[in-house]
Write an enzyme that holds these catalytic residues in place. Structure first.
Site, mmCIF file in Angstrom:
data_model
loop_
_atom_site.group_PDB
_atom_site.id
_atom_site.type_symbol
_atom_site.label_atom_id
_atom_site.label_comp_id
_atom_site.label_asym_id
_atom_site.label_seq_id
_atom_site.Cartn_x
_atom_site.Cartn_y
_atom_site.Cartn_z
ATOM 1 N N MET A 30 7.918 -0.061 11.024
ATOM 2 C CA MET A 30 8.501 -1.359 11.402
ATOM 3 C C MET A 30 8.408 -2.315 10.219
ATOM 4 S SD MET A 30 7.820 -1.913 15.424
ATOM 5 C CE MET A 30 6.186 -2.559 15.335
ATOM 6 N N GLY A 36 -1.449 1.934 4.113
ATOM 7 C CA GLY A 36 -1.377 2.986 5.135
ATOM 8 C C GLY A 36 0.011 3.625 5.149
ATOM 9 N N HIS A 37 1.046 2.770 5.133
ATOM 10 C CA HIS A 37 2.420 3.300 5.117
ATOM 11 C C HIS A 37 2.675 4.075 3.818
ATOM 12 C CE1 HIS A 37 3.038 -0.402 7.707
ATOM 13 N NE2 HIS A 37 3.526 0.549 8.478
ATOM 14 N N LYS A 149 -3.891 6.086 13.041
ATOM 15 C CA LYS A 149 -4.423 4.819 13.567
ATOM 16 C C LYS A 149 -3.846 4.564 14.965
ATOM 17 C CE LYS A 149 -4.519 -0.038 13.197
ATOM 18 N NZ LYS A 149 -3.293 -0.350 13.934
ATOM 19 N N ASP A 150 -2.563 4.897 15.139
ATOM 20 C CA ASP A 150 -1.940 4.767 16.461
ATOM 21 C C ASP A 150 -2.034 6.133 17.135
ATOM 22 O OD1 ASP A 150 -0.840 1.979 16.370
ATOM 23 O OD2 ASP A 150 0.058 2.798 14.560
HETATM 24 O O1 PAF Z 1 4.107 2.732 14.396
HETATM 25 C C1 PAF Z 1 5.136 2.044 14.262
HETATM 26 O O2 PAF Z 1 5.324 1.357 13.270
HETATM 27 C C2 PAF Z 1 6.184 2.044 15.354
HETATM 28 O O3 PAF Z 1 5.590 2.137 16.617
HETATM 29 C C3 PAF Z 1 7.253 3.142 15.178
HETATM 30 C C4 PAF Z 1 6.656 4.536 15.262
HETATM 31 C C5 PAF Z 1 7.951 2.962 13.847
HETATM 32 C C6 PAF Z 1 8.309 3.025 16.292
HETATM 33 O O4 PAF Z 1 8.915 1.783 16.271
#
Ligand code: PAF
Length: 297
Positions: A30, A36-37, A149-150
Site C-alpha cells: 500500500m 520491510g518492503h 509481520k501481518d
Molecule cells: O499488507 C499490505 O500492505 C496490504 O494489506 C496488501 C497485502 C497490499 C493488500 O492491500
C-alpha cells in the site's frame, strides 16, 4: 522501471516481462515504503527473473472510522526507492480501475478471518483477500511475497490460494518474509509514522514484553498467566488498549490455551495514542531445547 496505471498498459507490460519464459515475482504493497518492503523486494529478486511491485491503498480493507484518509501516500518517493532497487514494473491502479461501478464480488476466508484482527476490524480480511486475488489475476505472478509481520494476512492469503487452486501464484509460491525490525525491536510499519516521540519510546516495550512471554512459555509457565503479564507490561508502559494478546497455532490460527510443543505464534495488537500496533513472534518446537535463545529473537 516501468510504471503503469491502467489495466491495458499492465497487460502489455506483464506480457513483455514474462516473454521468453521469464518468471515474475509480485510484492503487493500500500506504499509508504520502508525497509520491510524493500527487504521483500530484494528477496523477490532471488525468487524470480523479474520483479513487480503494486502500490494501492485499498479502501475495501479499511473500516468506517479507520485511517484510510490519513494513510501515508508517497508515490514519488516510493517510486524512486523501487527504481533504485532495480524493480522492473510498478503497478499503481486507481480506485476506479480496481473497483469499477457495479463491483460487488468479494472473497472471504471464514475461520481465519473472524478472529484476532478480524474480530476487531470486521470485513478487513475480506478486503485484503479480494484485492490480493485481483492483483494476482491482474499481474499473474509466479511467486508473491508478503511480510510475516501481518501473519494473519499471510495465513488468509495462503488459504485462499490453496482453497481456490490458484496457479499464479500457487499456494506454495506465496512466500512469507520474516519481520524487519528497528534496532530497538519495533516491527517496521508504515503506521509507525503516526507515533509521537514519547509514544515511539514507549512502543519498544511491545517487543521486550513479547520476547519475555515467549521465554516464559518455553520455560513451561501457564500461557494464561504469561499473557496477563504481557498485557500488564503494555498497560504499565502507557499502551491505551489491548485488542488481543494470544497464542495460536501458526497455520490454522486455532487458539492455544497451552503450548502443545508445535509451531505456534504469539500475536498481539495494541493501541498507543491513535496508533494500532500489531506484532507476532514464532514459537517453534526446536526452541523448547534452548529456551534462553528466545531472548535473542
Ligand atoms: O499488507 C499490505 O500492505 C496490504 O494489506 C496488501 C497485502 C497490499 C493488500 O492491500
Amino acid at each position: 522501471m516501468q510504471t503503469v496505471s491502467t489495466r491495458a498498459d499492465l497487460g502489455k507490460a506483464v506480457s513483455a516481462l514474462k516473454s521468453g519464459g521469464k518468471t515474475l515475482a509480485l510484492v503487493p504493497t500500500m506504499g509508504a515504503l520502508h525497509e520491510g518492503h524493500m527487504t521483500l523486494v530484494r528477496q523477490a529478486r532471488a525468487h524470480a527473473d523479474r520483479v513487480a511491485v503494486s502500490i494501492f491503498v485499498n479502501p475495501l480493507q479499511f473500516g468506517a472510522g479507520e485511517d484510510l484518509d490519513a494513510y501515508p501516500r508517497r508515490l514519488a518517493q516510493d517510486s524512486r526507492l523501487l527504481a533504485e532497487a532495480g524493480v522492473d514494473l510498478l503497478w499503481t491502479p486507481g480506485v476506479a480501475d480496481m473497483y469499477p461501478e457495479g463491483f460487488v464480488t468479494t472473497v472471504s476466508v471464514p475461520g481465519l478471518d473472524g478472529v484476532l484482527c478480524g474480530a476487531h476490524r470486521p470485513g478487513h480480511f475480506d478486503g485484503v483477500a479480494t484485492v490480493v486475488l485481483k492483483l494476482f489475476n491482474q499481474v499473474r505472478p509466479d511467486v508473491a511475497l508478503f511480510g510475516e509481520k501481518d501473519w494473519q494476512q499471510l495465513t488468509v492469503i495462503r488459504r485462499m490460494a490453496r482453497d481456490l487452486d490458484l496457479a499464479f501464484p500457487s499456494a506454495d509460491a506465496i512466500i512469507g518474509v520474516p519481520t524487519v525490525r528497528e534496532l530497538d525491536g519495533l516491527a517496521m510499519s508504515s503506521r509507525n509514522r503516526y507515533l509521537t516521540g514519547i509514544e515511539r519510546a514507549r512502543a519498544t516495550v511491545l517487543n521486550r514484553a513479547m520476547r519475555a512471554a515467549i521465554g516464559a512459555i518455553l520455560h513451561g509457565q501457564p500461557v494464561g498467566a504469561v499473557l496477563e503479564d504481557l498485557a500488564s507490561a503494555l498497560r504499565d508502559a502507557g499502551f491505551d488498549r489491548i485488542d488481543y494478546a494470544e497464542l495460536r497455532k501458526s497455520e490454522t490460527l486455532e487458539h492455544l490455551a497451552h503450548w502443545d510443543g508445535g509451531a505456534a505464534r504469539l500475536l498481539v495488537a495494541a493501541h498507543i495514542g491513535r496508533t494500532r500496533l500489531i506484532d507476532n513472534m514464532a514459537i517453534e518446537p526446536a526452541m523448547a531445547l534452548v529456551p534462553e535463545a528466545a531472548g535473542a529473537l
